[in-house]
Scaffold this motif. Structure first.
Motif, PDB file in Angstrom:
ATOM      1  N   HIS A   1       5.844 -41.428  -4.108  1.00 49.00           N
ATOM      2  CA  HIS A   1       5.718 -40.151  -4.443  1.00 49.00           C
ATOM      3  C   HIS A   1       5.846 -40.874  -6.627  1.00 49.00           C
ATOM      4  CE1 HIS A   1       8.415 -38.103  -1.731  1.00 49.00           C
ATOM      5  NE2 HIS A   1       9.465 -40.086  -1.482  1.00 49.00           N
ATOM      6  N   HIS A   2       5.540 -41.951  -6.255  1.00 46.96           N
ATOM      7  CA  HIS A   2       4.943 -42.309  -8.277  1.00 46.96           C
ATOM      8  C   HIS A   2       4.086 -40.931  -8.648  1.00 46.96           C
ATOM      9  CE1 HIS A   2       2.036 -44.426  -5.472  1.00 46.96           C
ATOM     10  NE2 HIS A   2       1.207 -44.108  -7.340  1.00 46.96           N
ATOM     11  N   GLU A   3       3.703 -40.818  -7.833  1.00 51.13           N
ATOM     12  CA  GLU A   3       1.833 -40.127  -8.986  1.00 51.13           C
ATOM     13  C   GLU A   3       2.622 -38.553  -9.219  1.00 51.13           C
ATOM     14  OE1 GLU A   3      -0.499 -40.780 -10.100  1.00 51.13           O
ATOM     15  OE2 GLU A   3      -1.621 -42.680  -7.891  1.00 51.13           O
ATOM     16  N   ARG A   4       3.699 -38.728  -8.527  1.00 45.13           N
ATOM     17  CA  ARG A   4       4.642 -37.197  -9.035  1.00 45.13           C
ATOM     18  C   ARG A   4       5.726 -37.614  -9.721  1.00 45.13           C
ATOM     19  NH1 ARG A   4       2.069 -32.993  -7.883  1.00 45.13           N
ATOM     20  NH2 ARG A   4       4.147 -31.225  -8.580  1.00 45.13           N
ATOM     21  N   THR A   5       5.947 -38.885  -9.981  1.00 44.65           N
ATOM     22  CA  THR A   5       7.420 -38.672 -11.053  1.00 44.65           C
ATOM     23  C   THR A   5       6.825 -39.547 -12.288  1.00 44.65           C
ATOM     24  OG1 THR A   5       8.065 -39.872  -8.552  1.00 44.65           O
ATOM     25  CG2 THR A   5       9.317 -40.722 -10.821  1.00 44.65           C
ATOM     26  N   ALA A   6       8.092 -38.172 -13.340  1.00 41.07           N
ATOM     27  CA  ALA A   6       7.241 -39.109 -14.839  1.00 41.07           C
ATOM     28  C   ALA A   6       8.175 -40.291 -14.904  1.00 41.07           C
ATOM     29  CB  ALA A   6       7.714 -37.244 -15.512  1.00 41.07           C
ATOM     30  N   ALA A   7       9.219 -40.083 -14.567  1.00 42.98           N
ATOM     31  CA  ALA A   7      10.734 -41.212 -15.450  1.00 42.98           C
ATOM     32  C   ALA A   7      11.804 -41.080 -14.063  1.00 42.98           C
ATOM     33  CB  ALA A   7      10.847 -40.133 -16.332  1.00 42.98           C
ATOM     34  N   LEU A   8      12.824 -42.760 -14.402  1.00 44.58           N
ATOM     35  CA  LEU A   8      13.668 -42.716 -13.554  1.00 44.58           C
ATOM     36  C   LEU A   8      14.550 -42.535 -14.357  1.00 44.58           C
ATOM     37  CD1 LEU A   8      15.824 -43.813 -11.762  1.00 44.58           C
ATOM     38  CD2 LEU A   8      14.773 -46.831 -12.388  1.00 44.58           C
ATOM     39  N   ILE A   9      15.800 -41.940 -14.655  1.00 50.31           N
ATOM     40  CA  ILE A   9      16.914 -42.162 -15.728  1.00 50.31           C
ATOM     41  C   ILE A   9      18.341 -42.690 -14.674  1.00 50.31           C
ATOM     42  CG2 ILE A   9      17.543 -39.166 -14.958  1.00 50.31           C
ATOM     43  CD1 ILE A   9      18.423 -39.223 -18.277  1.00 50.31           C
ATOM     44  N   LEU A  10      18.450 -43.557 -15.943  1.00 49.68           N
ATOM     45  CA  LEU A  10      20.003 -44.610 -15.241  1.00 49.68           C
ATOM     46  C   LEU A  10      20.751 -44.793 -16.858  1.00 49.68           C
ATOM     47  CD1 LEU A  10      19.747 -47.364 -16.372  1.00 49.68           C
ATOM     48  CD2 LEU A  10      18.148 -47.372 -13.941  1.00 49.68           C
TER      49      LEU A  10
ATOM     50  N   LEU B   1       9.478 -52.539 -11.783  1.00 48.36           N
ATOM     51  CA  LEU B   1       9.148 -50.936 -10.119  1.00 48.36           C
ATOM     52  C   LEU B   1       8.253 -49.815 -11.664  1.00 48.36           C
ATOM     53  CD1 LEU B   1      11.743 -50.712  -7.501  1.00 48.36           C
ATOM     54  CD2 LEU B   1       9.485 -51.787  -7.139  1.00 48.36           C
ATOM     55  N   CYS B   2       8.951 -49.545 -12.277  1.00 46.78           N
ATOM     56  CA  CYS B   2       8.860 -48.358 -13.095  1.00 46.78           C
ATOM     57  C   CYS B   2       7.383 -49.294 -14.088  1.00 46.78           C
ATOM     58  CB  CYS B   2      10.072 -48.350 -14.168  1.00 46.78           C
ATOM     59  SG  CYS B   2      11.461 -47.603 -13.435  1.00 46.78           S
ATOM     60  N   SER B   3       7.466 -50.297 -14.022  1.00 42.90           N
ATOM     61  CA  SER B   3       6.320 -50.763 -15.173  1.00 42.90           C
ATOM     62  C   SER B   3       5.058 -50.792 -13.750  1.00 42.90           C
ATOM     63  CB  SER B   3       6.271 -51.966 -15.374  1.00 42.90           C
ATOM     64  OG  SER B   3       7.340 -52.230 -16.483  1.00 42.90           O
ATOM     65  N   ARG B   4       5.414 -51.157 -12.293  1.00 41.95           N
ATOM     66  CA  ARG B   4       4.517 -51.304 -11.326  1.00 41.95           C
ATOM     67  C   ARG B   4       3.715 -50.091 -11.474  1.00 41.95           C
ATOM     68  NH1 ARG B   4       6.401 -53.404  -5.463  1.00 41.95           N
ATOM     69  NH2 ARG B   4       3.993 -52.580  -4.637  1.00 41.95           N
ATOM     70  N   PHE B   5       5.047 -49.288 -10.968  1.00 46.59           N
ATOM     71  CA  PHE B   5       4.481 -47.782 -10.797  1.00 46.59           C
ATOM     72  C   PHE B   5       3.656 -46.558 -11.776  1.00 46.59           C
ATOM     73  CE2 PHE B   5       6.427 -49.348  -6.989  1.00 46.59           C
ATOM     74  CZ  PHE B   5       5.561 -49.140  -5.436  1.00 46.59           C
ATOM     75  N   GLU B   6       3.910 -46.990 -12.927  1.00 37.35           N
ATOM     76  CA  GLU B   6       3.605 -46.955 -14.129  1.00 37.35           C
ATOM     77  C   GLU B   6       4.461 -44.971 -14.243  1.00 37.35           C
ATOM     78  OE1 GLU B   6      -0.701 -46.053 -12.651  1.00 37.35           O
ATOM     79  OE2 GLU B   6      -0.769 -46.604 -15.323  1.00 37.35           O
ATOM     80  N   VAL B   7       5.766 -45.528 -14.106  1.00 39.08           N
ATOM     81  CA  VAL B   7       6.663 -44.140 -13.821  1.00 39.08           C
ATOM     82  C   VAL B   7       7.883 -44.446 -15.709  1.00 39.08           C
ATOM     83  CG1 VAL B   7       9.222 -43.409 -13.064  1.00 39.08           C
ATOM     84  CG2 VAL B   7       7.043 -43.499 -11.360  1.00 39.08           C
ATOM     85  N   HIS B   8       8.500 -44.077 -16.166  1.00 38.56           N
ATOM     86  CA  HIS B   8       9.148 -44.341 -17.794  1.00 38.56           C
ATOM     87  C   HIS B   8      10.775 -44.516 -17.019  1.00 38.56           C
ATOM     88  CE1 HIS B   8       6.232 -41.183 -20.542  1.00 38.56           C
ATOM     89  NE2 HIS B   8       6.168 -42.978 -20.028  1.00 38.56           N
ATOM     90  N   LEU B   9      11.158 -45.572 -17.644  1.00 38.88           N
ATOM     91  CA  LEU B   9      12.760 -45.925 -17.608  1.00 38.88           C
ATOM     92  C   LEU B   9      13.173 -45.587 -18.874  1.00 38.88           C
ATOM     93  CD1 LEU B   9      14.500 -47.133 -15.896  1.00 38.88           C
ATOM     94  CD2 LEU B   9      14.284 -48.920 -17.028  1.00 38.88           C
ATOM     95  N   ILE B  10      14.070 -44.779 -18.423  1.00 35.19           N
ATOM     96  CA  ILE B  10      15.264 -43.415 -19.728  1.00 35.19           C
ATOM     97  C   ILE B  10      16.952 -44.023 -19.240  1.00 35.19           C
ATOM     98  CG2 ILE B  10      15.782 -41.605 -20.212  1.00 35.19           C
ATOM     99  CD1 ILE B  10      13.795 -40.116 -19.133  1.00 35.19           C
ATOM    100  N   CYS B  11      16.917 -44.771 -20.612  1.00 34.50           N
ATOM    101  CA  CYS B  11      18.573 -45.557 -19.992  1.00 34.50           C
ATOM    102  C   CYS B  11      19.476 -44.475 -21.178  1.00 34.50           C
ATOM    103  CB  CYS B  11      18.484 -47.531 -21.204  1.00 34.50           C
ATOM    104  SG  CYS B  11      17.849 -47.953 -20.033  1.00 34.50           S
ATOM    105  N   ASP B  12      20.153 -44.375 -20.837  1.00 33.10           N
ATOM    106  CA  ASP B  12      21.288 -42.825 -20.881  1.00 33.10           C
ATOM    107  C   ASP B  12      22.268 -44.293 -21.279  1.00 33.10           C
ATOM    108  OD1 ASP B  12      23.368 -41.698 -21.358  1.00 33.10           O
ATOM    109  OD2 ASP B  12      23.193 -40.130 -19.710  1.00 33.10           O
ATOM    110  N   GLU B  13      22.340 -44.460 -22.911  1.00 30.08           N
ATOM    111  CA  GLU B  13      23.649 -45.172 -23.152  1.00 30.08           C
ATOM    112  C   GLU B  13      24.538 -43.977 -23.903  1.00 30.08           C
ATOM    113  OE1 GLU B  13      23.682 -49.027 -23.828  1.00 30.08           O
ATOM    114  OE2 GLU B  13      22.080 -49.683 -22.989  1.00 30.08           O
TER     115      GLU B  13
END
Length: 453
Positions: free
Chosen positions: A214-223, A247-259
């Motif tokens: 699904h990386h072609e449609r995924t903007a970001a992972l948030i955790l 994985l986010c770097s490999r599939f060109e997906v942003h990583l959002i860290c919610d701290e």
């Protein structure tokens, strides 16, 4: 000190029940359970209108770091109020917001700061910014998000789309564009013979499988790094963060860290995600959301920090490529000055003692005092990280454990609000030994009262 200014007049608690719609609350409950009316606060203590003290063991919803009314923060606010209380940030600027942005950039390696007033707004900003980035990059189809099972990122409509807490999400499902929720690395879910790191690797494998499809449609992972607080303080190994970043770097997906909840020392480092880094492998997210402890629990403020690459995607002569988002109180000078005072305390220490060294001593002492609580026959999965503690309570046969425990804790002079059947502590960093003894002893006595010995 009285709850009512005039004899026979309604109490402050009753006036509040009639006039104030309290957050995350079924208001009918307060027909039988009076609100606790607070008149003042100092250090880790809240004082009600009858003069009784309560130890603020949840930091007033996780915001208070250095105690109420800390003199350094109070002095900074008084000084700022005498100079500049507020000015719009569109087309203008001021020293506190610039200084805070510079300091946060130095601490995180994320050099661009966008401000709002609360954590949910920070989540909204990060999600919008990520999707807009991909639009500006010519990939508008990357507009979907992925989170973790049990993830919590706020209760505004956009934030609810990446929140996986049924109670918060189900009522508003028709309004929400639901995101995918992938397995959490929650160490409590480890299989027999599997440690926390192996559990994290298994959850990361599921993330990898999802992104491969699904990386072609995924903007970001948030955790939420290391601790999913609203999911019952689910704690996970930093290995998940390392693998998620790769994985986010490999599939060109942003990583959002919610701290929003776990930042500013709660997990034992200034920011939780820093525990995934090493000298050989620097680690940072694409977006970092901060709030709660940012001002030490004094004024509302949140911030989203992002990379140069994200910022540069919006830097253009065309207005439509700019980040078109605003809040009236963006970068409020008073709130920024409070945040600067908080960073001062992390640098200078509490009464000259380094914050993290003091917290390690406090945590060790509280662990010792809580041994009888952890040994209670109803307790499962006792766990601690930094200045966070949690115990799952086997509450079979107990109706409304959380509410019943909250009231019993108040009888012990403690403000504690279990999440479901998870009892947790998230206290300010300024507890002395007497306060620690009251917290551990009172929490156990309240458990005995609710659950029996």
């Amino acid at each position: 000190m009285s709850d009512s200014a005039t004899p026979g007049a309604p109490s402050l608690a009753e006036r509040s029940r009639r006039a104030v719609w309290h957050p995350c609350t079924q208001m009918k409950r307060h027909e039988r359970e009076p609100l606790l009316a607070i008149a003042s606060a100092e250090g880790p203590w809240l004082v009600d209108t009858g003069g009784r003290r309560y130890l603020d063991a949840v930091s007033s919803w996780w915001v208070n770091l250095f105690g109420h009314g800390h003199p350094h923060i109070r002095a900074a606010l008084a000084d700022q109020f005498a100079t500049l209380d507020h000015v719009m940030l569109a087309g203008l600027t001021h020293e506190p917001v610039v200084a805070l942005s510079e300091r946060l950039g130095e601490l995180t390696g994320l050099g661009h700061a966008f401000y709002a007033s609360d954590g949910a707004s920070a989540t909204e900003i990060a999600l919008k910014m990520s999707a807009h980035y991909w639009r500006n990059a010519g990939r508008p189809q990357k507009c979907e998000f992925v989170g973790l099972v049990g993830g919590y990122h706020g209760e505004t409509v956009g934030a609810l789309s990446v929140t996986d807490i049924a109670l918060f999400r189900e009522a508003y499902a028709p309004l929400v564009r639901l995101s995918a929720a992938l397995p959490s690395p929650d160490a409590r879910q480890a299989a027999p013979g599997e440690d926390a790191a192996a559990c994290a690797r298994r959850a990361a494998a599921a993330l990898g499988d999802y992104l491969a499809q699904h990386h072609e449609r995924t903007a970001a992972l948030i955790l939420e790094p290391l601790v999913q607080c609203a999911a019952g303080f689910a704690m996970h190994d930093a290995e998940y963060l390392r693998l998620a970043r790769a994985l986010c770097s490999r599939f060109e997906v942003h990583l959002i860290c919610d701290e929003i909840a776990v930042g500013f020392g709660r997990t034992g480092t200034l920011f939780a995600h820093q525990q995934a880094a090493s000298a050989e492998a620097p680690w940072r997210p694409d977006f970092l959301c901060l709030s709660k402890g940012l001002t030490g629990g004094t004024l509302p403020l949140s911030v989203v920090l992002c990379t140069d690459a994200v910022f540069e995607a919006f830097y253009d002569d065309r207005v439509a490529r700019g980040f078109l988002h605003s809040h009236s109180y963006t970068g409020n000078p008073l709130a920024c000055r409070a945040a600067l005072a908080v960073l001062d305390l992390f640098e200078e220490g509490i009464d000259g003692e380094p914050v993290f060294e003091r917290n390690r001593v406090t945590a060790a002492r509280l662990n010792e005092l809580c041994e009888p609580l952890s040994a209670h026959p109803r307790v499962r999965d006792a766990r601690q990280l930094g200045m966070l503690w949690a115990w799952d309570i086997d509450d079979a046969g107990i109706d409304g454990f959380s509410g019943a425990y909250h009231l019993e804790a108040r009888e012990q002079g403690l403000l504690l609000r279990p999440i479901g059947n998870t009892l947790y502590f998230m206290p300010p960093y300024v507890l002395d030994n007497a306060a620690l003894e009251q917290l551990a002893g009172g929490a156990l006595r309240a458990l005995h009262a609710v659950c029996g010995s």
